[in-house]
Motif scaffolding. Structure first.
Motif, PDB file in Angstrom:
ATOM      1  N   UNK A  85       9.211  -4.282  13.148  1.00  0.00           N
ATOM      2  CA  UNK A  85       7.769  -4.313  12.884  1.00  0.00           C
ATOM      3  C   UNK A  85       7.140  -2.933  13.043  1.00  0.00           C
ATOM      4  N   UNK A  86       7.669  -2.131  13.979  1.00  0.00           N
ATOM      5  CA  UNK A  86       7.196  -0.759  14.112  1.00  0.00           C
ATOM      6  C   UNK A  86       7.477   0.063  12.862  1.00  0.00           C
ATOM      7  N   UNK A  87       8.676  -0.091  12.307  1.00  0.00           N
ATOM      8  CA  UNK A  87       9.026   0.617  11.077  1.00  0.00           C
ATOM      9  C   UNK A  87       8.151   0.162   9.907  1.00  0.00           C
ATOM     10  N   UNK A  88       7.935  -1.144   9.812  1.00  0.00           N
ATOM     11  CA  UNK A  88       7.114  -1.665   8.723  1.00  0.00           C
ATOM     12  C   UNK A  88       5.673  -1.166   8.857  1.00  0.00           C
ATOM     13  N   UNK A  89       5.168  -1.114  10.087  1.00  0.00           N
ATOM     14  CA  UNK A  89       3.828  -0.584  10.310  1.00  0.00           C
ATOM     15  C   UNK A  89       3.704   0.858   9.861  1.00  0.00           C
ATOM     16  N   UNK A  90       4.741   1.664  10.132  1.00  0.00           N
ATOM     17  CA  UNK A  90       4.757   3.056   9.677  1.00  0.00           C
ATOM     18  C   UNK A  90       4.706   3.118   8.154  1.00  0.00           C
ATOM     19  N   UNK A  91       5.483   2.251   7.505  1.00  0.00           N
ATOM     20  CA  UNK A  91       5.531   2.280   6.047  1.00  0.00           C
ATOM     21  C   UNK A  91       4.246   1.846   5.384  1.00  0.00           C
ATOM     22  N   UNK A  92       3.558   0.885   5.994  1.00  0.00           N
ATOM     23  CA  UNK A  92       2.329   0.360   5.405  1.00  0.00           C
ATOM     24  C   UNK A  92       1.113   1.242   5.681  1.00  0.00           C
ATOM     25  N   UNK A  93       1.234   2.160   6.616  1.00  0.00           N
ATOM     26  CA  UNK A  93       0.083   2.928   7.094  1.00  0.00           C
ATOM     27  C   UNK A  93      -0.665   3.714   6.023  1.00  0.00           C
ATOM     28  N   UNK A  94       0.000   4.300   5.000  1.00  0.00           N
ATOM     29  CA  UNK A  94      -0.761   5.181   4.094  1.00  0.00           C
ATOM     30  C   UNK A  94      -1.361   4.519   2.864  1.00  0.00           C
ATOM     31  N   UNK A  95      -0.976   3.286   2.505  1.00  0.00           N
ATOM     32  CA  UNK A  95      -1.266   2.823   1.139  1.00  0.00           C
ATOM     33  C   UNK A  95      -2.753   2.551   0.899  1.00  0.00           C
ATOM     34  N   UNK A  96      -3.443   1.900   1.841  1.00  0.00           N
ATOM     35  CA  UNK A  96      -4.868   1.648   1.626  1.00  0.00           C
ATOM     36  C   UNK A  96      -5.657   2.948   1.654  1.00  0.00           C
ATOM     37  N   UNK A  97      -5.321   3.830   2.596  1.00  0.00           N
ATOM     38  CA  UNK A  97      -6.042   5.089   2.684  1.00  0.00           C
ATOM     39  C   UNK A  97      -5.787   5.983   1.473  1.00  0.00           C
ATOM     40  N   UNK A 129      12.614  -6.503   1.461  1.00  0.00           N
ATOM     41  CA  UNK A 129      13.052  -5.114   1.534  1.00  0.00           C
ATOM     42  C   UNK A 129      13.287  -4.532   0.152  1.00  0.00           C
ATOM     43  N   UNK A 130      13.919  -5.310  -0.719  1.00  0.00           N
ATOM     44  CA  UNK A 130      14.169  -4.860  -2.087  1.00  0.00           C
ATOM     45  C   UNK A 130      12.850  -4.662  -2.831  1.00  0.00           C
ATOM     46  N   UNK A 131      11.937  -5.615  -2.700  1.00  0.00           N
ATOM     47  CA  UNK A 131      10.631  -5.509  -3.359  1.00  0.00           C
ATOM     48  C   UNK A 131       9.894  -4.260  -2.883  1.00  0.00           C
ATOM     49  N   UNK A 132       9.952  -3.969  -1.585  1.00  0.00           N
ATOM     50  CA  UNK A 132       9.257  -2.794  -1.037  1.00  0.00           C
ATOM     51  C   UNK A 132       9.795  -1.503  -1.639  1.00  0.00           C
ATOM     52  N   UNK A 133      11.108  -1.404  -1.806  1.00  0.00           N
ATOM     53  CA  UNK A 133      11.695  -0.203  -2.411  1.00  0.00           C
ATOM     54  C   UNK A 133      11.276  -0.061  -3.873  1.00  0.00           C
ATOM     55  N   UNK A 134      11.213  -1.164  -4.589  1.00  0.00           N
ATOM     56  CA  UNK A 134      10.783  -1.127  -5.990  1.00  0.00           C
ATOM     57  C   UNK A 134       9.325  -0.670  -6.102  1.00  0.00           C
ATOM     58  N   UNK A 148      -0.942  -0.068  -8.636  1.00  0.00           N
ATOM     59  CA  UNK A 148       0.319  -0.108  -7.879  1.00  0.00           C
ATOM     60  C   UNK A 148       0.053   0.067  -6.387  1.00  0.00           C
ATOM     61  N   UNK A 149      -0.898   0.943  -6.038  1.00  0.00           N
ATOM     62  CA  UNK A 149      -1.263   1.089  -4.628  1.00  0.00           C
ATOM     63  C   UNK A 149      -1.851  -0.205  -4.070  1.00  0.00           C
ATOM     64  N   UNK A 150      -2.613  -0.918  -4.890  1.00  0.00           N
ATOM     65  CA  UNK A 150      -3.146  -2.214  -4.465  1.00  0.00           C
ATOM     66  C   UNK A 150      -2.001  -3.196  -4.250  1.00  0.00           C
ATOM     67  N   UNK A 151      -0.986  -3.145  -5.111  1.00  0.00           N
ATOM     68  CA  UNK A 151       0.196  -3.991  -4.924  1.00  0.00           C
ATOM     69  C   UNK A 151       0.889  -3.667  -3.600  1.00  0.00           C
ATOM     70  N   UNK A 152       1.019  -2.373  -3.300  1.00  0.00           N
ATOM     71  CA  UNK A 152       1.612  -1.966  -2.023  1.00  0.00           C
ATOM     72  C   UNK A 152       0.763  -2.435  -0.855  1.00  0.00           C
ATOM     73  N   UNK A 153      -0.567  -2.365  -1.030  1.00  0.00           N
ATOM     74  CA  UNK A 153      -1.451  -2.855   0.030  1.00  0.00           C
ATOM     75  C   UNK A 153      -1.311  -4.369   0.204  1.00  0.00           C
ATOM     76  N   UNK A 154      -1.042  -5.082  -0.889  1.00  0.00           N
ATOM     77  CA  UNK A 154      -0.775  -6.510  -0.780  1.00  0.00           C
ATOM     78  C   UNK A 154       0.425  -6.784   0.113  1.00  0.00           C
TER      79      UNK A 154
END
Length: 392
Positions: free
Chosen positions: A99-111, A165-170, A7-13
């Motif tokens: 894009x700033x908000x999206x960058x914040x959201x994507x920041x933790x998943x790979x790490x 946006x919906x996919x990201x929440x899921x 699931x984390x890999x999916x989020x990283x995708x």
């Protein structure tokens, strides 16, 4: 644990998608809300800079509260919320905020994934696992090319962003259900990121980290679209095809570098070889910015392949980290990598504007951008020559 990693890999995708899709949206955003290439460069730069700025607090959170809560909260609020803000954008500044908000959201998943690997698996397989994560997750990078072009053409860019946006929440909900925190390291030493910054053997790695991913991410995620349109008159479909090829090269590299490390029993020289490929390709494009659309596509793919040594660089860096600073270590490395992309995006925007006003127009502008990336990667590569090779 394996399901949680999936699931984390999916989020990283999705993270890979969000850093790459602006190149395809560029023509529509210019027509609908007046977003010019310089505006999109700023938006892309903000994504990477916010992403980078969050790495230090994320590292602390990973070590103290674990990857589960860290990833869920940030991905839901940032990636999900940012996609909805993007869908409602009425001006370039709204795109930049989104894009700033999206960058914040994507920041933790790979790490979060790397943190679990470092705490759970043998160091000998870390580079392979790290590379496979990026390779599989980079399918999201491909989705930001031709599939994104199809979705925008079929449904419209606002509707597409609402769906994302919906996919990201899921996905955030799935992280909560499936991810488990690894056991904490018991130690009397608390330490901080400053302990890592005091280690001189890490600085040559930081130097290359700061510049090596910038050409691949900057060109694939932003400049490839305007470059192909302005120099070759490419439409959205052709832009999607070329960036798709570049994305494939980046995925292939992510799977290749780990096995190459084991085959040649060196991390340092595999990394040097990959980045030398980037340098040679950038040199050609900086001298001849318009060699033909498919020659350009091949060179962009080579830059993507050469600039995808990130998993190997993380593995090389991790060999120097104390165990109790694993979270802060991997996120510090990521800060340099992603922060370098953000700085490069802001630096290349005025080069584009300046070059357009010179003789040669667009050809000169993109030649300057390629030259900028060439010089910075070459400087990082020279610094990296002085690092100690580690394969443990």
């Amino acid at each position: 644990m394996k399901l949680g990693i999936a699931v984390l890999v999916l989020a990283y995708g999705l993270s890979q998608f969000y850093r790459a899709f602006l190149a395809v949206l560029a023509p529509d955003l210019q027509v609908d809300i007046g977003a010019m290439p310089d505006d999109l460069a700023a938006a892309s730069g903000v994504w990477f800079l916010v992403f980078a700025a969050m790495q230090i607090p994320i590292g602390i959170a990973l070590d103290r509260v674990g990857p589960k809560l860290t990833a869920v909260v940030m991905f839901a609020l940032g990636a999900g919320g940012g996609a909805f803000v993007f869908a409602m954008a009425q001006s370039p500044i709204h795109v930049i905020i989104a894009m700033g908000l999206i960058g914040l959201g994507c920041a933790p998943v790979l790490m979060a994934s790397y943190f679990i690997f470092a705490r759970t698996y043998s160091p000998a397989v870390f580079a392979t696992l790290a590379g496979a994560t990026i390779g599989i997750g980079s399918l999201g990078n491909l989705a930001g090319a031709s599939p994104m072009a199809w979705a925008v053409t079929t449904y419209g860019w606002r509707e597409t962003m609402q769906g994302l946006g919906i996919v990201s929440l899921l996905v955030a909900a799935l992280i909560w259900v499936t991810v488990k925190n690894p056991p904490k390291v018991e130690t009397e030493h608390r330490g901080s990121v400053f302990d890592l910054l005091k280690m001189p053997q890490l600085w040559p790695l930081f130097a290359l980290m700061f510049v090596n991913y910038a050409p691949a991410a900057g060109l694939r995620g932003l400049w490839a679209g305007p470059y192909l349109r302005d120099v070759y008159g490419a439409d959205v479909s052709l832009i999607g095809q070329v960036t798709f090829v570049m994305g494939l090269a980046m995925i292939a590299a992510s799977f290749a570098y780990g096995p190459l490390e084991r085959l040649f029993r060196t991390r340092k020289w595999v990394i040097i070889a990959g980045n030398t490929l980037s340098v040679v390709s950038l040199l050609i494009l900086s001298i001849v910015p318009d060699p033909g659309v498919w020659v350009s596509a091949a060179l962009l793919a080579a830059i993507g392949f050469g600039g995808s040594t990130f998993p190997l660089l993380v593995a090389h860096s991790k060999a120097f980290f104390p165990a109790h600073l694993t979270g802060r270590g991997v996120t510090l490395v990521n800060l340099f990598s992603i922060g370098g992309v953000g700085v490069a995006q802001f630096a290349t925007a005025p080069l584009h504007t300046y070059g357009v006003g010179m003789a040669g127009g667009f050809t000169t502008a993109y030649g300057l951008i390629f030259a900028f990336f060439l010089v910075t990667v070459l400087c990082g590569l020279i610094a990296y020559f002085f690092v100690t090779d580690r394969t443990d």
